[in-house]
Design an enzyme around this catalytic site. Structure first.
Site, PDB file in Angstrom:
ATOM      1  N   MET A  79       0.805  -1.344   0.066  1.00  0.00           N
ATOM      2  CA  MET A  79       0.040  -0.015   0.045  1.00  0.00           C
ATOM      3  C   MET A  79       0.880   1.487  -0.012  1.00  0.00           C
ATOM      4  SD  MET A  79      -2.732  -1.333   2.766  1.00  0.00           S
ATOM      5  CE  MET A  79      -3.727   0.372   2.589  1.00  0.00           C
ATOM      6  N   HIS A  80       0.138   2.464  -0.207  1.00  0.00           N
ATOM      7  CA  HIS A  80       0.643   3.942   0.008  1.00  0.00           C
ATOM      8  C   HIS A  80       1.580   4.176  -1.071  1.00  0.00           C
ATOM      9  CE1 HIS A  80      -1.106   2.938   3.946  1.00  0.00           C
ATOM     10  NE2 HIS A  80      -0.066   2.170   4.165  1.00  0.00           N
ATOM     11  N   ASP A 235      -2.416  -4.844   0.434  1.00  0.00           N
ATOM     12  CA  ASP A 235      -2.151  -6.275   0.670  1.00  0.00           C
ATOM     13  C   ASP A 235      -2.802  -6.817   2.059  1.00  0.00           C
ATOM     14  OD1 ASP A 235      -0.856  -4.347   2.413  1.00  0.00           O
ATOM     15  OD2 ASP A 235       1.472  -4.902   1.692  1.00  0.00           O
TER      16      ASP A 235
END
Length: 484
Positions: A79-80, A235
């Site tokens: 992520m991110h 995830d």
């Protein structure tokens, strides 16, 4: 057949399941992380495509017939990450990853704006996407001026697979631009970072159709063109779908590169002050909370590199019986920490070292330090209104029974070990692909695996662990003040 593609920090996994959710086969290809400056962490998105092709090729080499029967595809990914594209969908710079802390000043500035916590339900962490774009605006203005789209890592894979700019709620909740309660982009928050909704992907739920496999790739892999691709998940939410952690009160502890204590929620329960992440889940109408440790198995791998022994060899030296803490303490803050400190500057430490402190004492301290970090997350979740009675263990570190005993004892909770099988993010992604393709009831698909064994807290060591945990907590302000 249904295909799950998981873009992890260290590699891409392609997992094939049948209609009964039995695993047919898998392929894997490794990835590296570039750290050009202290606190920086980047990957080239072109490497994701190469690794995805290699993973699918490996799977196809053993299961071409089954791959040809795929009816749905699901995606998950770390992520991110800020993947910046120009108007021609060309990558403008390496992706800035989740564990990159360069934008700590920008994150603090955004977090000081009360609208961010109010609308996103989260602290603006340096690892989140919005502060990275603020950093690019401040430090690479020529790049920022060309940004036509910002995609999260798995959604860049979707662009390659399907030719569409689409994301979903669980991953997008980690950007600091999503109104997490309303499950929609916030034009107000985007404007703070000089962006607008036209630069964002469209949004769907993780169980919905979100693109279809391009004919070119379908022909290359011996698959049907137009196979639906699910929205998928970040995830951790994907792992939760794989673990069946989708109902209120269900939880897992993930011992991966980072450590996660994940709890599913039936409603939106933000409490950003505790540095807990409150995100949308991959299933409609559900949310989840996470306490996040930035360096879990990464801490053991760091020690492994120094000691010249594999992580497995290090933990094997401890045996199976949990030992009382030795007096050596370890702070696992090798790249800062999320929960509960929200501190990108703090770094790790060993304390209490003596002449008799050998390699095994250091290994034991690392495992205990990560276990105590999970205890911090458990208490932060409690402050956010979530009480847990047991957790299920997943991730590579869960292969160490000693580590699981340390975590159970630190948490004061039983830790369930699922029966043999792969219930991680790629499996969860494949489940989401099945749901998107068939319209099946998500809760009927995302069931929990059978429990193979349960690791109970070692009651005889609970007091010793409580004392060691208290010492661990006292070290954070001491180390912080000495190194700030």
């Amino acid at each position: 057949m249904y295909l799950g593609l998981d873009l992890g920090t260290s590699g891409v996994k392609a997992l094939l399941i049948d209609a009964r959710q039995s695993i047919v086969g898998s392929g894997h290809a490794p990835l590296d992380v570039s750290r050009p400056h202290p606190g920086w962490s980047e990957q080239n998105p072109a490497d994701w495509i190469r690794a995805c092709e290699a993973a699918v090729d490996e799977l196809r080499s053993m299961h071409a017939k089954e791959l040809a029967a795929v009816k749905g595809i699901g995606l998950s990914g770390h992520m991110h990450g800020a993947t910046l594209l120009d108007a021609a969908d060309q990558v403008l710079r390496p992706c800035i990853l989740w564990n990159d802390t360069r934008s700590h000043a920008e994150a603090a500035a955004l977090d000081a704006d009360p609208r961010f916590r109010k609308l996103t339900g989260n602290i603006v962490f340096p690892g989140f996407t919005a502060p990275k774009l603020a950093w690019v605006r401040n430090n690479e203005p020529a790049v920022f001026a060309k940004v036509a789209k910002v995609l999260l890592p798995k959604d860049f894979l979707r662009l390659w697979l399907a030719g569409e700019h689409i994301s979903e709620m669980s991953d997008s909740a980690g950007t600091s631009w999503l109104d997490v309660g309303k499950r929609a982009w916030s034009a107000e928050l985007l404007a703070v970072t000089s962006l607008d909704e036209s630069q964002m992907p469209s949004l769907v739920e993780g169980t919905a159709k979100a693109g279809a496999l391009r004919a070119e790739l379908a022909a290359k892999w011996g698959m049907q063109a137009g196979i639906p691709i699910a929205g998928g998940a970040g995830d951790n939410a994907a792992s939760a779908c794989g673990m069946g952690t989708v109902g209120a009160g269900q939880a897992f502890v993930s011992l991966g590169t980072s450590g996660v204590l994940f709890a599913a929620n039936a409603s939106y329960l933000p409490n950003p002050e505790s540095a807990v992440h409150t995100f949308c889940h991959a299933l409609p109408g559900t949310w989840h909370q996470m306490g996040v440790i930035l360096s879990a198995t990464d801490s053991l791998n760091w020690l492994s590199g120094i000691a010249g022994k594999s992580a497995g060899e290090l933990t094997a030296e401890l045996g199976d019986s949990l030992q009382a803490p030795s007096g050596v303490s370890f702070l696992p803050y090798l790249s800062g920490e999320r929960t509960p400190h929200n501190d990108s500057v703090i770094r790790g430490a060993f304390t209490g070292l003596a002449h008799e402190s050998g390699r095994a004492a250091l290994t034991q301290a690392v495992l205990e330090g990560v276990a105590f970090a999970f205890r911090d997350s458990l208490e932060a979740l409690a402050k956010a209104g979530t009480t847990l009675t047991r957790v299920t263990a997943i991730g590579g570190g869960s292969r160490s029974r000693y580590w699981l005993k340390a975590i159970a004892t630190a948490l004061g909770l039983p830790v369930d070990i699922p029966a043999d099988g792969d219930f991680g993010a790629a499996f969860g992604a494949a489940r989401l692909g099945l749901i998107a393709a068939t319209g099946a009831d998500p809760r009927a698909v995302c069931t929990a695996p059978a429990t193979d064994a349960t690791v109970e807290p070692v009651a005889a060591l609970s007091d010793a662990y409580a004392d060691a945990c208290q010492r661990y907590r006292q070290l954070y302000p001491a180390i912080r003040s000495a190194t700030a």
